[in-house]
Write an enzyme that holds these catalytic residues in place. Structure first.
Site, mmCIF file in Angstrom:
data_model
loop_
_atom_site.group_PDB
_atom_site.id
_atom_site.type_symbol
_atom_site.label_atom_id
_atom_site.label_comp_id
_atom_site.label_asym_id
_atom_site.label_seq_id
_atom_site.Cartn_x
_atom_site.Cartn_y
_atom_site.Cartn_z
ATOM 1 N N ARG A 29 0.871 -1.181 0.000
ATOM 2 C CA ARG A 29 0.000 0.000 0.000
ATOM 3 C C ARG A 29 0.900 1.221 0.000
ATOM 4 O O ARG A 29 1.626 1.482 0.966
ATOM 5 C CB ARG A 29 -0.891 -0.013 1.243
ATOM 6 C CG ARG A 29 -1.812 1.216 1.372
ATOM 7 C CD ARG A 29 -2.945 1.159 0.385
ATOM 8 N NE ARG A 29 -4.044 2.051 0.783
ATOM 9 C CZ ARG A 29 -4.581 2.955 -0.023
ATOM 10 N NH1 ARG A 29 -4.126 3.096 -1.245
ATOM 11 N NH2 ARG A 29 -5.581 3.699 0.404
ATOM 12 N N GLY A 30 0.884 1.978 -1.103
ATOM 13 C CA GLY A 30 1.854 3.038 -1.316
ATOM 14 C C GLY A 30 1.995 4.021 -0.180
ATOM 15 O O GLY A 30 3.088 4.272 0.310
ATOM 16 N N ASP A 32 1.460 3.885 2.897
ATOM 17 C CA ASP A 32 1.923 3.376 4.195
ATOM 18 C C ASP A 32 3.431 3.153 4.230
ATOM 19 O O ASP A 32 4.097 3.496 5.202
ATOM 20 C CB ASP A 32 1.225 2.051 4.525
ATOM 21 C CG ASP A 32 -0.233 2.245 4.918
ATOM 22 O OD1 ASP A 32 -0.625 3.410 5.120
ATOM 23 O OD2 ASP A 32 -0.956 1.254 5.013
ATOM 24 N N THR A 33 3.971 2.527 3.165
ATOM 25 C CA THR A 33 5.359 2.031 3.254
ATOM 26 C C THR A 33 6.224 2.349 2.055
ATOM 27 O O THR A 33 7.383 1.969 2.018
ATOM 28 C CB THR A 33 5.368 0.503 3.437
ATOM 29 O OG1 THR A 33 4.852 -0.115 2.222
ATOM 30 C CG2 THR A 33 4.515 0.076 4.614
ATOM 31 N N GLY A 61 -6.211 2.120 -11.713
ATOM 32 C CA GLY A 61 -7.632 2.327 -11.918
ATOM 33 C C GLY A 61 -8.403 1.379 -11.036
ATOM 34 O O GLY A 61 -7.908 0.887 -10.024
ATOM 35 N N GLU A 95 -4.516 -7.587 -6.357
ATOM 36 C CA GLU A 95 -3.179 -8.190 -6.409
ATOM 37 C C GLU A 95 -3.100 -9.399 -5.489
ATOM 38 O O GLU A 95 -2.562 -10.456 -5.851
ATOM 39 C CB GLU A 95 -2.120 -7.156 -6.003
ATOM 40 C CG GLU A 95 -1.845 -6.103 -7.041
ATOM 41 C CD GLU A 95 -0.745 -5.137 -6.626
ATOM 42 O OE1 GLU A 95 -0.284 -4.382 -7.479
ATOM 43 O OE2 GLU A 95 -0.344 -5.162 -5.427
#
Length: 807
Positions: A29-30, A32-33, A61, A95
């Site tokens: 998750r971009g 967050d980390t 998207g 994902e």
């Protein structure tokens, strides 16, 4: 010239589908980390030759495209970093589902990492993960959400790595992940462009220089200007000789067991030896040979011995680099090896500088000789090199630790304390979590209380708990004697779990002071005069000191750069009421300050480097005083406008502050707002919410042209000082309850007074000195004859008729 085609990896009997483009697919998750743990993991894997894909450059998207699906399918491993908001993202959940499918259908290896997230919450979809799914259930069809839930539950049943916030080093988990992957990856060829011309002859010459058949270690430098082909020929050489090397366990096995794999019962031992040698070829060869023909018990005994004493052949080889250093460089090396491994380089440089070592040059020399490496700005060292250093230190007197210059082994430290002879000691690094068999009790340290004179060389002292034991055990907390003394030359003091602060600590030369996880109630309480001056202190760590109630003024810490008040996720400094950083060079305060639930006073007066208030976590619900006087702060956090308990907000001489936050309706406790000589252009209309404001200081407020219409709502205003507001042209209606004084001195553009001024029947002082455009006093002023005691109209251009004589 002959051409050289690209060297390809040999194909297997059945071609995989799809093509294996990446070793690892990294899902995260971009927000967050992306710039923290995930970035460090990605860089570390790439640095080890693990080809990794991270999806931070694709357009996102609602649905995952075929390109990304193919990338997941074409990866050997998949890593998911489960962070607190992972389940908020539909993209991430898609994902996850695809990765779980690949695990079942393509035998892909899946590795979960739980980063600051409870695995139980992930598996059961509770906590933040439950909230994420609840949100999706309102916008996504039920079947898809159920697939996501099932995939997440399956993922958590596979084990993995749990990275707990503020517990342990993240680098340890990263290294374990890399080791896991490397152990399962076969050596692979590096990609080389096609149609490379003129390299065959150069490659042949380079291989002859390597002399691989001799089994020795060589370093060859390839020099030349950019684009000439240095990297290309290095890749070609690597691909050409790759198949001649075995992995670390295999190399050890050939020398220990005369076969390519260890004997079945010895596999665990072989792994431990490979880990000990950290891939060093000569060490694996020497150590493997020493294990040949020995029983399991003999091997275990040999391994225990190695941990204490390095094999002579290995030590002698490594020693060559050390012996080539000058005395100054050797000193820097010994400090690092015995005290600063895995420590931030910039921090190390400042400590070494305080010890009068020209640190930057020494660090560069050690890097050039490959004695240390710098990874993510952390100082690292090969385990064998560190053990070689320990051997050098023990050469002084291996049987009497009290004569050594540096101590790190708990047994050596224990014996040295009892011996009461430590005149050579320069550094002590004691990991209490390694001393399970032996408690460092009050009696042990009591033997040291009068040894200050004998420890005159002690510069660095660290008593701590390693990453494997983050919770300070209650029985291990140490109560130092009240008269426990430390030497004057001490530069570094780090003591975790301290029950109270030692009264005789010499602080003149201290650079860092770390009191993490202490039970101290009031800092410096009972301390005698030596802590009144801390001119060199740069770092103060009070994190997790949950009993701390009071911190005194920091005016003696003129060089303080960093203050750590970090608290654990489930803990807080629930008692801290006062934090006074007056006149310190501190640049910022941590976001976590908002979680100091009992904090009542925060003073940053005169902090000339403090420019920005942090985005705070928490509410600071008890904060009554926030003093930012004489700071170059440019903007206030919006949360300041929500501090319901705030009573005093001094912003005097904040020359860069141009805007106040919006005051919320809960700001009913603010009684004093001081904006003397600030650069604020306008008062917000929300000032009307400050219904308890009794004092408003606006002296020198030259940008102010008018007051907001909500000004009349300030029903408790008793002292309003607008002196020097030279551009103020008019004053709106004022609440009739205003009492005490209204000062309008030097308001040069003020032409008239508020129409209702005659209704301020509780006003006792009205000062209009040098209001030169005020030509007339309102007749309604006569109504104030019963209350007004002072009317100062000096310097006003009032005609004789305009002056109300009967007043």
């Amino acid at each position: 010239m002959a051409s050289s085609s690209t060297t390809q990896e040999p194909s297997s009997s059945s071609a995989p589908s799809p093509k294996r483009n990446f070793d690892v697919f990294l899902s995260f998750r971009g927000k967050d980390t992306q710039y923290g743990f995930t970035d460090h993991l990605f860089v570390s894997m790439e640095g080890k030759g693990i080809h990794t894909f991270r999806d931070d450059k694709l357009e996102r998207g609602e649905e995952i495209g075929q390109e990304l699906l193919g990338t997941i399918e074409g990866s050997i491993f998949s890593i998911i970093v489960f962070s607190e908001s992972y389940a908020d993202s539909k993209w991430c959940l898609e994902e996850l589902t695809k990765i779980m499918d690949c695990r079942k259908e393509r035998s892909q290896t899946f590795l979960p990492v739980f980063y600051h997230a409870d695995p139980s919450d992930v598996g059961k979809q509770t906590g933040s993960f439950g909230k994420g799914f609840a949100k999706h259930e309102t916008t996504v069809n039920k079947e898809k959400v159920e697939r996501w839930r099932a995939a997440m539950a399956e993922a958590t049943n596979l084990g993995g790595w749990h990275v707990v916030k503020d517990k342990g080093y993240k680098s340890k988990s990263i290294q374990e992940i890399i080791d896991f992957i490397l152990e399962r990856l076969k050596p692979k060829f590096l990609p080389i462009e096609e149609h490379i011309v003129g390299m065959r002859f150069r490659l042949k010459k380079l291989k002859s220089m390597l002399q691989i058949h001799l089994g020795d270690i060589y370093v060859i430098g390839i020099c030349g200007f950019g684009g000439i082909g240095k990297t290309t020929i290095a890749k070609m050489a690597y691909n050409d000789i790759l198949c001649q090397f075995n992995e670390a366990i295999e190399l050890f096995s050939w020398h220990a067991f005369k076969q390519d794999v260890p004997k079945e019962d010895y596999m665990n031992l072989a792994k431990r030896m490979a880990n000990y040698a950290r891939g060093h070829p000569l060490a694996l060869k020497v150590l493997g040979s020493s294990f040949y023909g020995k029983t399991m018990d003999e091997c275990e005994s040999e391994l225990d011995k190695l941990k204490k004493c390095l094999k002579k052949e290995v030590n002698d080889l490594l020693r060559v680099s050390f012996d080539g250093l000058d005395d100054f460089e050797k000193d820097v090396f010994l400090y690092i090896a015995c005290f600063f491994i895995w420590t931030d380089k910039d921090f190390v440089l400042k400590i070494l500088d305080s010890c009068n070592l020209c640190e930057t040059i020494g660090i560069l020399v050690l890097q050039d000789r490959c004695l240390i490496t710098i990874v993510n700005n952390g100082v690292q060292m090969h385990d064998l090199i560190q053990q070689m250093d320990w051997t050098i230190v023990h050469e002084k007197d291996p049987r009497d630790p009290s004569k050594l210059s540096r101590l790190w082994d708990p047994n050596d430290i224990h014996n040295a304390f009892l011996a009461k002879k430590m005149k050579n000691i320069e550094t002590i690094s004691l990991d209490l979590s390694r001393s399970k068999e032996m408690r460092f009790t009050l009696e042990v340290f009591s033997n040291m209380k009068n040894m200050s004179a004998k420890m005159k060389n002690l510069r660095l002292l660290k008593v701590y708990y390693s990453a494997h034991h983050n919770q300070t055990r209650k029985e291990d907390k140490i109560c130092l004697p009240i008269d426990f003394e430390f030497p004057q030359n001490l530069r570094y003091f780090h003591w975790e779990g301290l029950e109270f602060f030692p009264s005789n600590l010499q602080g003149q030369n201290l650079v860092p002071l770390n009191l993490k996880s202490s039970n101290i109630i009031e800092l410096w309480e009972g301390i005698r005069c030596m802590l009144q001056d801390l001119p060199n202190l740069k770092f103060l760590d009070l994190s997790d000191s949950q009993q701390l109630m009071k911190i005194p003024k920091f005016t003696t810490m003129q060089n303080l750069e960093r203050l750590n008040l970090q608290v654990r996720m489930h803990g807080s400094m629930k008692c801290l009421k006062t934090l006074d950083l007056t006149c310190t060079p501190i640049k910022k305060i941590p976001n976590i300050i908002g979680c100091l639930g009992a904090l009542e006073t925060l003073k940053l007066l005169g902090c000339l480097k403090f420019q920005k208030f942090p985005k705070m976590h928490g509410s600071m619900k008890c904060l009554k005083t926030l003093d930012l006087t004489c700071t170059p702060i440019k903007k206030l956090s919006n949360i300041i406008g929500c501090l319901g308990a705030l009573e005093f907000l001094p912003l005097l001489f904040c020359f860069n502050l141009e805007k106040l936050p919006k005051f919320q309706s809960n700001m009913g406790s603010l009684v004093s707002l001081n904006l003397v000589n600030s650069a604020i252009k306008d008062l917000p209309s929300s000032i009307g919410h400050l219904n308890q404001l009794s004092e408003l200081k606006l002296q020198g407020y030259k940008n102010l042209t008018s007051l907001p219409s909500s000004f009349y709502k300030l029903k408790s205003l008793g002292d309003c000082n607008l002196t020097g507001c030279s551009n103020l042209e008019a004053i709106p209606k004022i609440m009739e309850d205003m009492e005490h004084q209204l000062s309008l001195d030097n308001c040069g553009n003020l032409e008239t007074l508020p129409n209702n001024i005659g209704q301020l029947t509780r006003l006792d002082t009205l000062s209009l000195v040098y209001c030169q455009k005020l030509h007339k006093l309102l007749d309604t002023l006569r109504r104030l004859h019963c209350c007004l005691t002072t009317l100062d109209i000096r310097g006003c251009n009032l005609s004789e008729e305009a002056i109300l004589g009967d007043l």
